[in-house]
Design a protein around this motif. Structure first.
Motif, mmCIF file in Angstrom:
data_model
loop_
_atom_site.group_PDB
_atom_site.id
_atom_site.type_symbol
_atom_site.label_atom_id
_atom_site.label_comp_id
_atom_site.label_asym_id
_atom_site.label_seq_id
_atom_site.Cartn_x
_atom_site.Cartn_y
_atom_site.Cartn_z
ATOM 1 N N ARG A 60 29.241 28.639 -2.791
ATOM 2 C CA ARG A 60 28.712 28.987 -3.908
ATOM 3 C C ARG A 60 29.732 28.368 -5.292
ATOM 4 N NH1 ARG A 60 24.508 32.631 -4.033
ATOM 5 N NH2 ARG A 60 23.393 31.715 -2.214
ATOM 6 N N ARG A 64 23.405 24.534 -7.130
ATOM 7 C CA ARG A 64 22.572 24.006 -6.838
ATOM 8 C C ARG A 64 21.915 22.941 -7.570
ATOM 9 N NH1 ARG A 64 21.162 26.121 -1.514
ATOM 10 N NH2 ARG A 64 22.210 27.993 -1.360
ATOM 11 N N SER A 66 19.079 21.672 -8.656
ATOM 12 C CA SER A 66 17.859 22.081 -9.475
ATOM 13 C C SER A 66 18.116 22.945 -10.882
ATOM 14 C CB SER A 66 16.658 22.575 -8.595
ATOM 15 O OG SER A 66 17.103 23.847 -8.432
ATOM 16 N N VAL A 67 19.258 23.816 -10.579
ATOM 17 C CA VAL A 67 19.846 24.552 -11.687
ATOM 18 C C VAL A 67 20.537 23.785 -12.419
ATOM 19 C CG1 VAL A 67 21.047 26.656 -12.176
ATOM 20 C CG2 VAL A 67 19.430 26.773 -10.239
ATOM 21 N N ARG A 70 18.955 22.142 -15.010
ATOM 22 C CA ARG A 70 18.403 22.675 -16.157
ATOM 23 C C ARG A 70 19.426 23.167 -17.220
ATOM 24 N NH1 ARG A 70 13.200 25.324 -15.922
ATOM 25 N NH2 ARG A 70 14.121 26.570 -17.423
ATOM 26 N N GLU A 71 20.690 23.059 -16.611
ATOM 27 C CA GLU A 71 21.802 23.997 -17.722
ATOM 28 C C GLU A 71 23.249 22.943 -17.124
ATOM 29 O OE1 GLU A 71 21.876 25.911 -20.105
ATOM 30 O OE2 GLU A 71 19.982 26.566 -20.223
ATOM 31 N N ARG A 74 26.222 24.094 -19.757
ATOM 32 C CA ARG A 74 26.743 25.395 -19.635
ATOM 33 C C ARG A 74 27.585 25.618 -18.339
ATOM 34 N NH1 ARG A 74 21.700 29.347 -19.922
ATOM 35 N NH2 ARG A 74 22.765 30.491 -18.392
ATOM 36 N N ILE A 75 26.993 24.971 -17.309
ATOM 37 C CA ILE A 75 27.796 24.883 -15.927
ATOM 38 C C ILE A 75 29.106 24.028 -15.938
ATOM 39 C CG2 ILE A 75 27.678 24.245 -13.336
ATOM 40 C CD1 ILE A 75 24.381 25.066 -13.379
#
Lengths: 219, 426
Positions: A60, A64, A66-67, A70-71, A74-75
């Motif tokens: 974890r 992922r 795909s996420v 999108r960001e 931020r990640i």
């Protein structure tokens, strides 16, 4: 009170209290969670819950695709903060000495200049995180006082540490006292805010991973 | 003031708080990533649809009653309580704005099973009477009639008659000692009888014995969707009783997502004991047949096609590779959507959303996520393995004037069976 007496207090009884509250609080939180228990899964399993739990604790940490797409900022910023904070905490010479005095354990340090650079990067990532929290509609909607408190008590040790190192503001002794006090504030606040995630992340990942491993599903 | 029904709702939510839930709330850092995984947020931009926010009343209850700090605040009277207004306000988020697809649970960096918690909080909302009319109606029909769509045994028998006439194969009703007991969804009985026909032909070719129970043929479980464990338990118990009475080895869950979750995972936990039979999804059974060489096919679909993974199969069920193996047998031009498999986007109709007319507009808006996935690859046929996805997809495609037929995988497979030598054998 002089800066010296403040420093002595910060290093002495204040520190003992802070560590005491931190350990008591975190253990209490752990008991609060574990004492609620969990019913066994009676469905026919496909695999090992233990393997799934352990695996998820590790996997974890990777987002992922795909996420992430999108960001990405931020990640990435989240990684920068966590890595920066931990490097400064664990590889600054005086920190290692402090830990050695407490535990007897020691390891090589990073040069002070690099630590100072990492400290600045860590602070920059915290500022960026705050901007996201204030501007992103989702973050603004779900944020509470708690989130801003956790943010502030995380920033303060890095900020005061940097200022003590750079001798920019206040005499060194006074700044160092403030640095230690800010860490104690963090320790005292942590068990009663979302900062508990520093330990509980392993539990929550474990629980989802355990179920997924047992059922043979992705997690 | 909280009325008695709200108190009941709060009690039900409290009962759902276990160690995993407490660990999830303890770990949440409000990073907001779950929103980026949720089609109800990505397609509306409304932050109220952030998955973790949908369980805020449960979080508040947990904090007030299960943490030291929360208890201190409650004692001092400064804790924010869960009120009737909260139930009224959150009902739409909990039911209309969540298909229990589970995508949020897979992206949460601290590993929170958020969709699992939404499933849990629904127990409180349904107990308090804060649930959508459409779902209440479906659940009531499931309990009193045996089917959320009101399908009774004579309707099934009529369909069986049609299929028998068309295929010349006997559909065995209540045959004790059969290997498999086949469950159906009402949608398949009423709208997609080709599924039953396909099963009859595949079972004949595979040479396996099977049956349908006249007492428990319905696979769907509205109790799971509305979040009423007592009703869900009753629906599961009917299947268990029938399967044990007939002495079957395996119960086959049909082309339906949540039906599989209901009987495969929640079922034994609801009735409080392991089953004496196995539960498999039809795709698992078909893939087993394929592996054992029991299915002979001829020719392949030439159309460019893709597979829509039903959330409950791919994320909650772990049925990921089987449909791909099966499509390999019968499809020449199979292409994957981006985010296929475990990260597939929901059609928007799961978790009872499609049974909730009030949510139609929101559901069609959320469907744009699927639309953009489909637009990207330009396919002529869409294959899936869930009758509810199928209806939802058909409605969405029609709304956006996309001319793509939606078919079930089982029937697609059956169309390619080599069965000349079996005709007349029944």
């Amino acid at each position: 009170m002089t800066a010296e007496t403040l420093l002595t207090w910060a290093r002495g009884s204040a520190f003992d209290w802070a560590i005491g509250i931190f350990v008591f609080g975190m253990v209490l939180r752990l008991i609060e969670v574990l004492s609620l228990g969990k019913k066994p899964d009676l469905a026919e399993g496909r695999g090992s819950g233990v393997k799934g739990g352990l695996k998820t604790i590790v996997t974890r940490s990777i987002p992922r695709a795909s996420v992430f797409a999108r960001e990405p900022v931020r990640i990435t910023n989240g990684y920068v903060f966590h890595v920066g904070f931990l490097l400064v905490l664990l590889f600054y010479g005086p920190h290692i000495e402090f830990i050695e005095n407490l535990t007897g354990l020691s390891w090589p340090a990073l040069p002070g200049g690099i630590i100072a650079g990492l400290g600045m990067i860590t602070m920059a990532s915290l500022v960026l995180a705050l901007i996201f929290r204030l501007r992103n509609p989702v973050l603004r909607h779900i944020s509470t006082v708690n989130d801003y408190l956790a943010w502030a008590v995380t920033l303060l040790p890095v900020l005061t540490g940097y200022l003590a190192y750079s001798h920019a503001v206040l005499p060194y002794t006074a700044m160092l006292a403030l640095h230690i006090l800010s860490i104690e504030l963090l320790l005292v606040v942590a068990p009663f805010t979302k900062l508990t995630h520093m330990f509980s992340f392993a539990l929550s990942r474990w629980y989802q991973g355990y179920q997924a491993g047992y059922r043979g599903i992705e997690s | 003031m909280s009325g008695p029904s709200v108190e009941k709702g709060i009690n039900f939510i409290r009962e759902q708080i276990d160690a995993p839930v407490a660990s999830f709330f303890s770990s949440c850092v409000h990073c907001g990533m779950c929103a980026e995984a949720c089609l109800f947020y990505t397609q509306t931009g409304d932050p109220r649809y952030t998955p973790i926010y949908k369980v805020e009343p449960m979080r508040r209850l947990w904090e007030n009653e299960f943490t030291l700090w929360g208890r201190i605040k409650s004692t001092l009277g400064i804790a924010k309580k869960v009120t009737e207004e909260d139930f009224a306000q959150w009902e739409e988020l909990v039911y209309d704005g969540c298909s229990l697809c589970g995508r949020c649970s897979l992206v949460c960096p601290v590993g929170n099973d958020i969709s699992g918690m939404i499933r849990k909080i629904r127990e409180g909302f349904s107990a308090a009477g804060y649930a959508p009319e459409g779902l209440i109606g479906a659940t009531t029909r499931a309990i009193t009639i045996g089917s959320p769509m009101g399908v009774r045994l004579p309707a099934l028998k009529a369909q069986i008659g049609h299929v028998e006439k068309e295929t010349g194969i006997e559909i065995p009703l209540d045959r004790a000692g059969a290997e498999y007991m086949v469950l159906l969804s009402s949608m398949e009985i009423m709208n997609f009888p080709e599924y039953l026909q396909a099963i009859a032909r595949i079972m004949r070719q595979a040479g396996r014995t099977w049956t349908i129970s006249s007492k428990a043929f319905e696979a769907t479980n509205s109790g799971i969707q509305i979040g009423a464990s007592d009703l869900a338990r009753e629906l599961v118990q009917r299947v268990v009783d029938a399967a044990e009475e007939l002495g079957v080895q395996t119960v086959i869950s049909p082309e339906c997502g949540h039906a599989y979750t209901a009987i495969r995972w929640e079922g034994p936990n609801l009735i409080g004991r392991p089953f004496k039979f196995k539960v498999r999804h039809i795709l698992e059974v078909l893939d087993e047949f394929r592996e054992q060489g029991l299915i002979k096919t001829r020719g392949k679909e030439q159309a460019r096609l893709t597979f829509h993974d039903p959330c409950q199969l791919v994320r909650k069920g772990g049925v990921v590779e089987q449909p791909r193996h099966l499509l390999d047998l019968v499809a020449e031009n199979f292409v994957e959507m981006t985010d296929h498999g475990a990260m597939n986007w929901c059609c928007g109709g799961g978790g009872g959303v499609s049974a909730n007319e009030r949510a139609d507009e929101l559901r069609l808006k959320a469907f744009r996520q699927k639309k953009s996935q489909l637009d990207e690859i330009g396919v002529e046929t869409l294959v899936t393995a869930c009758a509810n996805c199928r209806i939802t997809l058909e409605e969405g495609l029609e709304e956006y004037e996309m001319d793509i037929p939606v078919v079930g995988l089982t029937e697609t497979l059956a169309e390619h069976l080599v069965e000349e030598d079996q005709e007349g054998q029944g």
